[in-house]
Design a protein around this motif. Structure first.
Motif, PDB file in Angstrom:
ATOM      1  N   GLN A   9       0.823  -1.208   0.000  1.00 12.11           N
ATOM      2  CA  GLN A   9       0.000   0.000   0.000  1.00 12.11           C
ATOM      3  C   GLN A   9       0.858   1.260   0.000  1.00 12.11           C
ATOM      4  OE1 GLN A   9      -0.609  -2.728   1.692  1.00 12.11           O
ATOM      5  NE2 GLN A   9      -2.686  -3.310   1.111  1.00 12.11           N
ATOM      6  N   VAL A  12       1.153   2.831  -3.323  1.00 12.30           N
ATOM      7  CA  VAL A  12       0.012   3.669  -3.711  1.00 12.30           C
ATOM      8  C   VAL A  12       0.172   5.074  -3.151  1.00 12.30           C
ATOM      9  CG1 VAL A  12      -2.491   3.915  -3.564  1.00 12.30           C
ATOM     10  CG2 VAL A  12      -1.475   1.633  -3.813  1.00 12.30           C
ATOM     11  N   SER A  15       3.017   6.954  -4.903  1.00 14.63           N
ATOM     12  CA  SER A  15       2.627   7.397  -6.238  1.00 14.63           C
ATOM     13  C   SER A  15       1.706   8.613  -6.170  1.00 14.63           C
ATOM     14  CB  SER A  15       1.934   6.247  -6.971  1.00 14.63           C
ATOM     15  OG  SER A  15       1.485   6.657  -8.240  1.00 14.63           O
ATOM     16  N   LEU A  16       0.734   8.567  -5.249  1.00 15.83           N
ATOM     17  CA  LEU A  16      -0.178   9.699  -5.105  1.00 15.83           C
ATOM     18  C   LEU A  16       0.559  10.944  -4.630  1.00 15.83           C
ATOM     19  CD1 LEU A  16      -3.147  10.623  -5.233  1.00 15.83           C
ATOM     20  CD2 LEU A  16      -3.372   9.943  -2.827  1.00 15.83           C
ATOM     21  N   PHE A  79      -8.015  10.454  -8.807  1.00 16.17           N
ATOM     22  CA  PHE A  79      -6.885   9.680  -8.296  1.00 16.17           C
ATOM     23  C   PHE A  79      -6.960   9.521  -6.775  1.00 16.17           C
ATOM     24  CE2 PHE A  79      -4.994  10.944 -12.394  1.00 16.17           C
ATOM     25  CZ  PHE A  79      -4.568   9.699 -12.824  1.00 16.17           C
ATOM     26  N   THR A  80      -7.411  10.556  -6.070  1.00 17.32           N
ATOM     27  CA  THR A  80      -7.540  10.465  -4.618  1.00 17.32           C
ATOM     28  C   THR A  80      -8.598   9.444  -4.222  1.00 17.32           C
ATOM     29  OG1 THR A  80      -6.868  12.774  -4.364  1.00 17.32           O
ATOM     30  CG2 THR A  80      -7.987  11.750  -2.505  1.00 17.32           C
ATOM     31  N   ARG A  82      -9.727   6.933  -6.066  1.00 16.59           N
ATOM     32  CA  ARG A  82      -9.263   5.599  -6.461  1.00 16.59           C
ATOM     33  C   ARG A  82      -8.279   5.026  -5.441  1.00 16.59           C
ATOM     34  NH1 ARG A  82      -4.857   5.066 -11.029  1.00 16.59           N
ATOM     35  NH2 ARG A  82      -3.737   5.871  -9.218  1.00 16.59           N
ATOM     36  N   ASP A  83      -7.303   5.833  -5.049  1.00 19.60           N
ATOM     37  CA  ASP A  83      -6.283   5.342  -4.121  1.00 19.60           C
ATOM     38  C   ASP A  83      -6.838   5.178  -2.708  1.00 19.60           C
ATOM     39  OD1 ASP A  83      -4.579   5.310  -6.226  1.00 19.60           O
ATOM     40  OD2 ASP A  83      -3.505   7.145  -5.689  1.00 19.60           O
ATOM     41  N   SER A  84      -7.769   6.025  -2.306  1.00 18.37           N
ATOM     42  CA  SER A  84      -8.385   5.877  -0.984  1.00 18.37           C
ATOM     43  C   SER A  84      -9.126   4.553  -0.885  1.00 18.37           C
ATOM     44  CB  SER A  84      -9.345   7.039  -0.715  1.00 18.37           C
ATOM     45  OG  SER A  84      -8.640   8.258  -0.614  1.00 18.37           O
ATOM     46  N   ARG A  86      -8.404   1.820  -2.507  1.00 19.73           N
ATOM     47  CA  ARG A  86      -7.406   0.749  -2.419  1.00 19.73           C
ATOM     48  C   ARG A  86      -6.780   0.677  -1.037  1.00 19.73           C
ATOM     49  NH1 ARG A  86      -3.380   1.427  -7.402  1.00 19.73           N
ATOM     50  NH2 ARG A  86      -2.471  -0.425  -6.421  1.00 19.73           N
ATOM     51  N   LEU A  87      -6.582   1.828  -0.406  1.00 21.01           N
ATOM     52  CA  LEU A  87      -5.934   1.854   0.905  1.00 21.01           C
ATOM     53  C   LEU A  87      -6.855   1.380   2.024  1.00 21.01           C
ATOM     54  CD1 LEU A  87      -4.035   5.264   0.633  1.00 21.01           C
ATOM     55  CD2 LEU A  87      -3.023   2.981   0.585  1.00 21.01           C
TER      56      LEU A  87
END
Length: 231
Positions: A9, A12, A15-16, A79-80, A82-84, A86-87
């Motif tokens: 994680q 991720v 990258s963000l 992007f925020t 999407r990554d949230s 995943r996290l």
């Protein structure tokens, strides 16, 4: 500067973070260039005392400075979000599950591995994270955490996880906000952990550490813990 991460994680988050900085620097550069351009090429000249032609509005420019920020915010939001997702996703199939109990002023860790629960590891306030309670985890494994507390708000933080989650009293165990998962990388070592929420007089001594070990060493640790609990 972000620390080296020890979880999947963390990629991720890294990258963000990098993308946000690139976008912010690019936006800042464009703004500075426009300010300098306007300052140098649209200043009043002594040879031309008359005002330039005045207009009420400029539709193309107004559309430009309305649509560009809208597109930028939309991209950042995508992007925020999407990554949230995943996290914060918890699959529920992690072979290693850890119940984290925060209290004034230390931690209790109860590890369950493949359905077998190990003895709880607890500590007292310390001045060095090496002296605090140690949570042993295997590398290259999915780990699910459940956070709980009965007193005040704490915050579970391991900097190398690049992730922090508040531990709030009174939240039902079924609430997804109490859980998160990580996928450890192949980076054995001892990593500092701490409470990141001011929680009382000994908050600064609420330290612990996470020890990432090979699968073989973790199996030996499991066997030792189970043998000790059987006595």
């Amino acid at each position: 500067m972000l620390p080296d991460h020890v979880t999947e994680q963390g990629n991720v988050v890294q990258s963000l973070w990098n993308g946000a900085w690139v976008a912010a620097l690019a936006t800042g550069a464009v703004v500075i260039v426009l300010i300098l351009w306007a300052s140098f090429f649209h200043r009043k000249r002594r040879a031309k005392a008359d005002l330039p032609p005045q207009v009420r509005y400029n539709l193309p420019i107004e559309m430009l400075y309305t649509l560009i920020p809208l597109v930028m915010v939309s991209v950042f939001f995508f992007f925020t979000a999407r990554d949230s997702e995943r996290l914060t996703r918890v699959d529920g199939d992690a072979p290693v599950k850890v119940k984290v109990e925060a209290y004034q002023w230390s931690w209790r860790f109860t590890t369950t591995y493949n359905g077998k629960t190990l003895p709880t590891v607890a500590g007292t306030p310390v001045h060095d994270y090496h002296q605090g309670p140690q949570l042993v985890l295997p590398v290259n494994q999915k780990v699910e955490f459940t956070l709980t507390t009965d007193d005040v708000i704490h915050s579970f933080w391991v900097p190398e996880f690049l992730f922090k989650r508040d531990v709030i009293p009174g939240i039902p165990e079924s609430n997804p906000g109490r859980k998160f998962q990580i996928q450890t990388l192949n980076k054995p070592g001892v990593y500092a952990g701490r409470c990141a929420e001011l929680c009382g007089v000994d908050h600064s001594r609420m330290l612990f550490n996470v020890k990432l070990v090979s699968q073989q060493e973790f199996d030996q640790y499991i066997a030792t813990q189970q043998a000790g609990s059987a006595q």
